[in-house]
Design a protein around this motif. Structure first.
Motif, PDB file in Angstrom:
ATOM      1  N   LEU A   1      38.947 -23.978 -37.618  1.00  0.00           N
ATOM      2  CA  LEU A   1      39.767 -23.501 -36.504  1.00  0.00           C
ATOM      3  C   LEU A   1      39.221 -22.217 -35.889  1.00  0.00           C
ATOM      4  O   LEU A   1      39.375 -21.988 -34.693  1.00  0.00           O
TER       5      LEU A   1
ATOM      6  N   TYR B   1      46.876 -21.036 -30.814  1.00  0.00           N
ATOM      7  CA  TYR B   1      46.584 -20.016 -31.824  1.00  0.00           C
ATOM      8  C   TYR B   1      47.677 -18.957 -31.903  1.00  0.00           C
ATOM      9  O   TYR B   1      47.922 -18.397 -32.954  1.00  0.00           O
ATOM     10  N   GLU B   2      48.325 -18.682 -30.755  1.00  0.00           N
ATOM     11  CA  GLU B   2      49.356 -17.646 -30.766  1.00  0.00           C
ATOM     12  C   GLU B   2      50.688 -18.168 -31.258  1.00  0.00           C
ATOM     13  O   GLU B   2      51.342 -17.559 -32.092  1.00  0.00           O
TER      14      GLU B   2
ATOM     15  N   LEU C   1      46.475 -23.104 -39.783  1.00  0.00           N
ATOM     16  CA  LEU C   1      46.148 -21.741 -39.370  1.00  0.00           C
ATOM     17  C   LEU C   1      46.364 -20.762 -40.510  1.00  0.00           C
ATOM     18  O   LEU C   1      45.612 -19.816 -40.684  1.00  0.00           O
TER      19      LEU C   1
ATOM     20  N   LYS D   1      38.213 -21.778 -31.911  1.00  0.00           N
ATOM     21  CA  LYS D   1      38.848 -20.756 -31.087  1.00  0.00           C
ATOM     22  C   LYS D   1      37.835 -20.096 -30.156  1.00  0.00           C
ATOM     23  O   LYS D   1      38.162 -19.696 -29.047  1.00  0.00           O
ATOM     24  N   LYS D   2      36.589 -19.983 -30.633  1.00  0.00           N
ATOM     25  CA  LYS D   2      35.553 -19.302 -29.850  1.00  0.00           C
ATOM     26  C   LYS D   2      35.129 -20.099 -28.623  1.00  0.00           C
ATOM     27  O   LYS D   2      34.609 -19.540 -27.690  1.00  0.00           O
TER      28      LYS D   2
ATOM     29  N   VAL E   1      43.024 -27.371 -27.224  1.00  0.00           N
ATOM     30  CA  VAL E   1      42.864 -27.756 -28.614  1.00  0.00           C
ATOM     31  C   VAL E   1      43.782 -28.939 -28.900  1.00  0.00           C
ATOM     32  O   VAL E   1      44.934 -28.960 -28.469  1.00  0.00           O
TER      33      VAL E   1
ATOM     34  N   ALA F   1      44.225 -23.476 -25.706  1.00  0.00           N
ATOM     35  CA  ALA F   1      43.785 -22.842 -26.959  1.00  0.00           C
ATOM     36  C   ALA F   1      44.594 -21.583 -27.258  1.00  0.00           C
ATOM     37  O   ALA F   1      45.052 -21.386 -28.384  1.00  0.00           O
TER      38      ALA F   1
ATOM     39  N   ILE G   1      40.719 -15.576 -36.321  1.00  0.00           N
ATOM     40  CA  ILE G   1      41.835 -16.356 -35.781  1.00  0.00           C
ATOM     41  C   ILE G   1      42.770 -15.401 -35.049  1.00  0.00           C
ATOM     42  O   ILE G   1      43.133 -14.368 -35.579  1.00  0.00           O
TER      43      ILE G   1
END
Lengths: 261, 337
Positions: B224, B252-253, B264, B228-229, B234, B248, A261
């Motif tokens: 998740l 995630y950030e 997350l 992400k890959k 998303v 995405a 992640i």
């Protein structure tokens, strides 16, 4: 002396009259008291077979060929079945991936827990139900009075798995083997269940063997790690050492493949 | 944009009653979802089990009828059934073309393949249904081509699913769905049943196919890290509604919605030091039933930050909170204003 010592364990499956295949090719590791040991590997690496040999529950046509499994000094391989029955469940317990298939579908979860309570010790004074409800509450099951009478199909997978762990609270084993206990569950629930399992380790002073294919879980919850591949242990050591300085190429490969992640 | 859902709702009626059976409520599996997928991109749809992500996928595939709302494909309403199409003034014959263009792939490849059918025949089945392989040679040629495309040896086409590993079977399943020449794939947990190393390879294959064939994906998953890959955008779903949506990288950030943050935070990190130092966001594991959705913000009973009465009374709308990033939460401040 370690609580559990496995020495050079070879387990083979009999294919036909002449042929046999080695599933475990000399597995050696030990488990200390109050330790969380992770066994990781891909499917078919022999993690579950290792656990089943400890429990003496190997499937048909699969036998221990050589090696020792020492539990507080007693060899479990040469132990009589009647002795094994005293150890299995009471001293060494196991929970599986799919709690639904470990629970009886036509018996309420409360009665199942009661049943197990009674096999250990007969009920004096009928206080058991209260104790069980207390355990369910401790496991974070909402509305435990009502859930006592619920059947496994009425509960979610996560709740069923918590019932299974609650049973462990009754049995108070020395060693708990958890074989992929959260693979079928959501991440949020997975985290809660593993935290509960670790609390058990602290509370009851048991040792936990966590079998998983998820290196992330191992990193979060284990003290020591055993990495298995094709029936052999390729690397074993402290969790920090394995993750920060893996020495075996297979461990490195596994670590590289984990989605991050 | 290739596909658009507009205020899509899928309800399942619940029947009960003491003497006479009557409808007593609805399970609101999908409760007003609006989303768009651009051509050639991947939308990752994430959420816990029971949040309605699979129902949404099924509705797009036409396996489930929407209660209300419309799905548009290339600007036209997505209806498969010939009679329904006629009613809506669309060409009834086009329905089958849509079936060809929109395909799927499911979680368990061993259950989606017939154990008594050789993989070559399984792949060719789609060609037969859509009458695509005119002659036997053409059909054979196409099967060989498809198997090569997914990285399998074409000589293996006479063999049966039981002779393959789980990863190879998923490749066969993908080849099978690619046979009719689709443009859009609904991938419902396509790698969840696989080992991590195999997972990576299948994701690579899917990305590769997307580039080669210009495919568009709706990638449904609870994982998740996997999403992400592969995903460009998303969307996070909770109890039938989207709670956050965006590129995405941004999700995630800098996740905004407390639910996304909690999801997350629950993903295990393969790094013992970071994992032990990480701050824990606890949310209760009890998911309210979609039959009895909480008032106001549907996440408020589990939310770690919901305190205001506003959260209990008024349902937040999904709106842009930062550039390109949408969230449905009263407590997330609007960055632009």
């Amino acid at each position: 002396m370690s609580l559990l010592e496995i020495k050079d364990l070879v387990v083979s499956a009999i294919k036909n009259k002449e042929e046999k295949v080695d599933i475990l090719k000399g597995v050696t590791f030990s488990l200390e008291k109050r330790e969380v040991l992770g066994i990781v590997g891909e499917s078919g690496s022999g993690k579950t077979m290792t656990a089943l040999s400890i429990m003496g529950l190997l499937p048909e046509r699969v036998y221990v060929t050589s090696g020792n499994i020492l539990f507080s000094g007693q060899d479990l391989i040469t132990a009589k079945e009647s002795d094994m029955q005293k150890i299995r469940g009471k001293k060494i317990s196991m929970i599986f991936q799919d709690p639904q298939s470990s629970l009886n579908p036509v018996m309420s979860v409360g009665n199942q827990m009661l049943e197990m309570f009674n096999t250990l010790l007969p009920d004096f004074g009928g206080k058991r139900k209260k104790q069980i409800i207390e355990i369910l509450r401790k496991m974070g099951i909402p509305d435990p009075e009502r859930r006592y009478n619920s059947f496994p199909h009425e509960l979610s997978g996560g709740m069923n798995q918590r019932v299974m762990i609650g049973m462990m609270l009754i049995k108070k084993p020395k060693i708990l083997i958890a074989d992929e206990p959260t693979t079928a569950l959501d991440v949020t629930i997975e985290k809660r269940i593993l935290t509960r399992l670790k609390e058990l380790v602290g509370e009851l002073g048991i040792s936990l063997v966590l079998i998983t294919h998820n290196l992330g879980l191992v990193a979060e919850h284990c003290d020591r790690v055993v990495v298995m591949n094709e029936g052999q242990i390729v690397e074993a050591g402290d969790v920090f050492q394995i993750f920060e300085a893996p020495s075996h190429p297979y461990t490195r490969k596994l670590l590289d493949e984990v989605p991050k992640i | 944009m290739l596909l658009k859902c507009e205020n899509l709702k899928v309800y399942f009626p619940v029947y009960g009653g003491k003497i006479f059976t009557r409808k007593i409520g609805d399970v609101k599996a999908v409760d007003g979802v609006t989303l768009e997928i651009e051509k050639g991109t991947t939308l990752g749809l994430v959420g816990e089990s029971g949040c309605g992500k699979t129902t949404l996928g099924k509705t797009i595939l036409g396996l489930q009828r929407p209660t209300s709302g419309t799905i548009y494909y290339e600007g036209k309403p997505l209806i498969y059934d010939a009679h329904e199409r006629k009613k809506n003034g669309l060409d009834p014959k086009e329905g089958k073309v849509l079936r060809r263009k929109i395909q799927t792939a499911f979680q368990d490849p061993s259950r989606s393949l017939n154990p008594r059918m050789s993989i070559g025949d399984a792949v060719a089945e789609g060609l037969d249904i859509h009458k695509l392989g005119a002659t036997r040679e053409e059909r054979e040629e196409r099967v060989v081509e498809l198997l090569r495309l997914v990285g399998l040896d074409p000589d293996a086409r006479k063999r049966f699913p039981s002779e393959f590993s789980a990863g190879q079977r998923q490749r066969v399943a993908i080849a099978r769905h690619l046979a009719p020449g689709p443009e859009f794939l609904v991938l419902d947990e396509p790698v969840s049943a696989l080992d991590v190393s195999v997972q990576g390879k299948i994701l690579e294959l899917l990305k590769d196919l997307q580039q080669k064939l210009g495919l568009t994906y709706l990638f449904i998953s609870h994982d998740l890290a996997v999403v992400k890959k592969i995903a460009n955008t998303v969307a996070v779903m909770y109890l039938g509604k989207l709670v956050e949506e965006g590129p995405a990288a941004k999700i995630y950030e800098s996740p905004m919605h407390p639910y996304t943050k909690a999801l997350l935070a629950a993903v295990p990190i393969p790094d013992p030091r970071r994992a032990r130092e990480r701050q824990d966001i606890q949310i209760s594991e009890e998911i309210p039933s979609s039959e009895n959705i909480p008032s106001g913000c549907r996440f408020h009973p589990r939310c770690p930050i919901a305190e205001t009465p506003l959260c209990q009374e008024q349902e937040p709308i999904l709106e842009e909170k930062a550039e390109g990033q949408l969230a449905a939460c009263h407590l997330v401040k609007n960055n632009e204003s």
